[in-house]
Design an enzyme around this catalytic site. Structure first.
Site, PDB file in Angstrom:
ATOM      1  N   ASP A   1      40.950  45.249  40.610  1.00  0.00           N
ATOM      2  CA  ASP A   1      39.619  45.417  40.601  1.00  0.00           C
ATOM      3  C   ASP A   1      39.280  46.818  41.036  1.00  0.00           C
ATOM      4  OD1 ASP A   1      37.138  44.273  40.194  1.00  0.00           O
ATOM      5  OD2 ASP A   1      36.718  44.412  42.554  1.00  0.00           O
TER       6      ASP A   1
ATOM      7  N   GLU B   1      35.638  49.262  42.039  1.00  0.00           N
ATOM      8  CA  GLU B   1      34.495  49.370  42.455  1.00  0.00           C
ATOM      9  C   GLU B   1      33.890  50.700  41.838  1.00  0.00           C
ATOM     10  OE1 GLU B   1      32.593  46.828  43.943  1.00  0.00           O
ATOM     11  OE2 GLU B   1      34.604  45.987  44.409  1.00  0.00           O
TER      12      GLU B   1
ATOM     13  N   ASP C   1      38.740  41.511  46.199  1.00  0.00           N
ATOM     14  CA  ASP C   1      38.468  40.699  44.890  1.00  0.00           C
ATOM     15  C   ASP C   1      40.049  40.637  44.240  1.00  0.00           C
ATOM     16  OD1 ASP C   1      35.805  40.740  45.508  1.00  0.00           O
ATOM     17  OD2 ASP C   1      35.091  42.048  43.944  1.00  0.00           O
TER      18      ASP C   1
ATOM     19  N   HIS D   1      33.797  41.763  47.339  1.00  0.00           N
ATOM     20  CA  HIS D   1      33.215  43.253  46.908  1.00  0.00           C
ATOM     21  C   HIS D   1      33.857  44.202  47.841  1.00  0.00           C
ATOM     22  CE1 HIS D   1      30.717  42.119  43.984  1.00  0.00           C
ATOM     23  NE2 HIS D   1      29.974  41.192  44.490  1.00  0.00           N
TER      24      HIS D   1
END
Lengths: 728, 123
Positions: free
Chosen positions: A542, A544, A688, A683
């Protein structure tokens, strides 16, 4: 229906038979009468026929019905009940958990049913017993594995176990630390070592193959079952670290003896010997300079002194010899001074050597020479009793190089290898007939970089020989018209392998780094698309980002990932890296992921971070939630960082839509709640990624129920799902 | 006598003594300071015996010896190798490339002279 009609027909048979019997009786009675009697009978019965004619018919019908009923009852109790019993028993054969047979029908049928039930109960008990024993064995196996892994974790030596494809299926904390130190990977977890990863990312494939080959040779020897056919080699890491690697075979268990199985994998025990090797090399070099330098100087002094002793020496010469003596003594003093000061040097060094049977070396060299040069190699004169102390890898390279030179120069078709004892050493000869080589060429072949087919080695033949503290020269046997290169090689001092002095330190430990199921795994046996979802290795990741619009300048600020190997989530092998986006992080996005400008200061930019992640994800399928979004960001960064993500990609959002097409939400939280997966650390990129990985593991099971088993099927189903139309 | 000896050594300090001694013993003496020069002189001057140092810059004594033994014309040249390399591997290599005798430094000049006379007498 057919059976029913047959049954109905059968039931009418008694009535018809009764009727036929009565009619036949009447006809016989009629035939015995004379005409007068017949007319009397007709006269007596004819009037009655009108009034009582129905009576015998009804009587017959009653008898026929009664007979039919009795017959039906008999059929039901004995024939139909047996058929039903047979059907139930057939079901019972297929499924142990079927309820007991109902008791019905006549006495013999009931007894038969009871007997079958008793047998079925016995079978159920046996079945349960076997299942219990299997469960117990599995528990014991798991316990033993845990114990073994715990032992490995505590070993002072670095240990890595691989299958024959070079996939790592066990490693311990020390091995991990060793490779982490030697590769300078800044991101936590972004190391080269991990379950299911290839050992060839660390070691040269040819080197490992060579070591494996010598182990296989050891196993093939008649006494190979008894002696442990281990081998060792020395290799250098990218940063110059020198590792001594001991390799031992892992054998598939066989019924006759645990040591006699086929080669199944190998154990590597690693040791960092850079420091001790450096020290030893320096010592050796100093010693050599000292002895050879001193000998030369002493020789000059002694010769001069011998001359000075001559009685008839003229004065000028006397002064000259005295000058020589003074000169040499001063030079020796200077040499001793520099010797004590010198601390490091990079001149000739002695390489760590391994013991091996000379015959094995010869046959390995013969095979390599034949494979690389195409010449046929014979070895009729080999002393099989000799054990050599050699670095077989470089020595075989040297032989291949010289053979290649000979074949290239003279077009030779056949070469010969010969091994014999020469006092406390061995002669290893590479022979050919005719064609002497001139001195210049011999020197060029020995001093130039070795050429091995298409590849070039950084070493020269002379350096290889120096590693062995040996010699090489060119010689001719005029009588037999033979020419040969002769290697003078050291013999092994003792011929048993060193004991591994590994001890487990006491104390509880948590087994971590193993997956023995990888022994069964095999690469490249099937195309990736055709392989089952639960046997692949995945990188679940994942990112960000500073916002939702990569084209509008939004950038990655964190990459988090974890690995799934053989259907197991490896929480110990996570990747987490903050990335400097080289732009401001908007306040609005910080509220979501909590990453501030301060946190990314001094972190690598995406050009540096992406190759690390690329290395982490090597040889795996990428998985993400709504992964198209993350892939857009990765693809934008690919060009600048010089890596490409070319592996297949799976999206848990699309797979969830395949499994639950009628659900309204396929957000990660909603899927996690539906599948009973707890989400912690939402998050953060790794949080995640871990949640996505757990969701993905559940989805694999649900997809299987729909007949979606392979990677290819999963990708096809995802492509067709409703959500696949959505683009970011 | 008139026999000729070539001294091939890069260390001047020992060449001085050897030259003096050999001349005293009645031999004609030639001198070469490295391997290449030595091989050239052997080809041109055809000395009867060569005192050959094993370690010389460029072409080593081993290489020179190998080249001499490989040549039909020069093969008969006596070669006495003198070397500071004391390891048995060096001795073995020397014997392998075909030296007639091998002396490890330091040595007594009397012994050396004895060997030289012995080799020349044998030829």
């Amino acid at each position: 229906m057919k059976a029913d009609r047959r049954l109905l027909l059968a039931l009418t048979v008694p009535g018809l038979a009764l009727a036929a019997w009565a009619i036949a009786g009447s006809v016989l009675f009629w035939l015995t009468l004379d005409p007068a009697q017949r007319s009397q009978v007709v006269g007596a019965f004819a009037p009655l026929l009108e009034t009582h004619g129905l009576l015998p018919v009804l009587w017959w019908l009653a008898a026929a019905a009664a007979a039919a009923w009795v017959l039906y009852r008999l059929h039901d109790r004995h024939v139909a009940a047996t058929a039903r019993l047979a059907e139930s028993a057939e079901v019972l054969i297929g499924d142990v958990d079927t309820p007991e047979l109902a008791s019905q029908g006549g006495e013999p049928v009931r007894r038969l049913a009871a007997a079958i039930n008793a047998l079925a109960r016995q079978r159920a008990v046996l079945h349960e017993d076997v299942a219990r024993q299997v469960g117990e064995a599995n528990r014991q196996l798991a316990q033993e594995r845990n114990r073994l892994a715990a032992l490995m974790a505590e070993l002072a030596q670095s240990v890595v176990v691989c299958n024959l494809d070079g996939r790592i299926l066990l490693y311990n904390a020390r091995a991990r630390a060793l490779f982490r130190a030697s590769t300078h990977m800044p991101a936590a977890g972004a190391e080269l070592i991990g379950l299911g990863r290839s050992i060839y990312a660390v070691f040269d494939r040819g080197l490992v193959a060579h070591a494996l080959e010598s182990i296989e040779q050891g196993m093939a020897r008649p006494d190979g079952g008894e002696a442990s056919p281990a081998t060792q080699f020395v290799t250098s890491m990218p940063d110059g670290q020198l590792l001594r690697v001991q390799m031992a075979p892992v054998r598939a268990a066989s019924s006759t003896s645990p040591a006699a199985g086929e080669l199944d994998g190998f154990v590597l025990m690693l040791e960092d010997i850079s420091e001790q090797f450096d020290q030893q090399s320096r010592r050796d070099l100093h010693l050599m300079q000292l002895t050879e330098g001193s000998r030369a100087a002493l020789a000059s002094v002694q010769a001069a002194l011998d001359m000075l002793e001559l009685p008839d020496l003229e004065a000028a010469m006397r002064a000259r010899f005295q000058g020589v003596v003074r000169d040499e003594i001063a030079a020796m003093g200077r040499q001793l001074d520099s010797m004590t000061q010198a601390s490091s040097t990079d001149l000739m060094t002695r390489w760590p050597l391994q013991d091996m049977p000379g015959a094995d070396l010869v046959s390995a060299a013969a095979r390599r020479i034949a494979a690389v040069t195409g010449a046929s190699v014979t070895a009729p004169e080999v002393d099989g009793s000799l054990w050599l102390k050699v670095d077989s890898f470089s020595l075989v390279q040297a032989l291949v190089h010289l053979a290649g030179c000979l074949v290239g120069e003279f077009g030779l078709r056949t070469l010969q290898l010969r091994l014999s004892r020469a006092d406390s050493r061995a002669h290893l000869d590479l022979l050919w007939s005719g064609h002497p080589v001139n001195t210049e060429t011999v020197m060029a072949w020995q001093l130039g970089a070795m050429q091995l087919g298409q590849q070039q080695s950084p070493l020269s033949v002379r350096e290889v020989v120096q590693r062995h503290g040996g010699e090489i020269w060119f010689e001719r046997e005029r009588a037999r018209q033979l020419a040969f290169f002769r290697f003078l090689l050291p013999l092994a001092a003792q011929q048993q392998l060193p004991e591994s002095g590994a001890n487990a330190s006491p104390g509880a430990s948590r087994p971590e780094f193993y997956d023995f199921d990888l022994f069964r795994a095999s690469d490249s046996s099937r195309a990736l698309e055709d392989r089952a979802l639960d046997e692949l290795a995945y990188t679940v990741f994942d990112t960000e980002t500073t916002g939702l619009d990569p084209a509008g300048g939004d950038r990655i600020i964190q990459i988090g990932a974890t690995r799934i190997v053989n259907g197991r989530l490896l929480r110990g092998e996570c990747f987490e890296q903050l990335v400097d986006p080289q732009r401001l992080i908007p306040e609005s996005s910080t509220r979501i992921h909590g990453i501030t400008q301060d946190m990314v200061r001094g972190r690598p930019n995406i050009e540096k971070a992406l190759p690390m992640f690329h290395a982490f994800a090597r040889d795996t399928v990428l998985v993400g939630h709504n992964v198209a979004f993350d892939m857009r960001f990765l693809q934008l960064a690919q060009a600048a960082s010089g890596v490409r993500f070319e592996q297949p990609v799976l999206d848990t959002l699309l797979l969830s839509a395949v499994v639950h097409p009628s659900q309204a939400s396929h957000a990660l939280e909603a899927i996690a709640a539906r599948l009973g997966v707890g989400v912690a650390g939402r998050h953060t990129a790794v949080g995640d990624a871990l949640a996505t990985a757990e969701v993905f593991l559940k989805l694999i099971g649900l997809l299987r129920l729909q007949g979606i088993v392979t990677l290819g099927q999963a990708r096809e189903a995802a492509r067709k799902s409703y959500y696949a139309g959505i683009r970011y | 006598m008139g026999q000729r000896i070539l001294i091939a050594d890069d260390e001047a300090n020992i060449v001085v003594s050897l030259e003096y001694m050999m001349k005293r013993a009645g031999y004609e003496v030639l001198i070469a300071r490295d391997g290449r020069e030595a091989l050239g002189m052997i080809e041109r001057e055809r000395p009867d015996l060569v005192l050959l140092d094993a370690m010389m810059p460029g072409m080593s004594g081993f290489d020179v010896c190998q080249a001499v033994r490989a040549s039909e014309a020069l093969r008969g040249t006596r070669i006495l190798m003198i070397t500071a390399k004391g390891r048995e591997t060096d001795l073995a290599r020397g014997m392998g490339v075909g030296v007639d005798a091998y002396l490890t430094k330091p040595f007594s000049t009397r012994l050396l002279l004895g060997k030289v006379q012995e080799l020349l007498a044998a030829g």
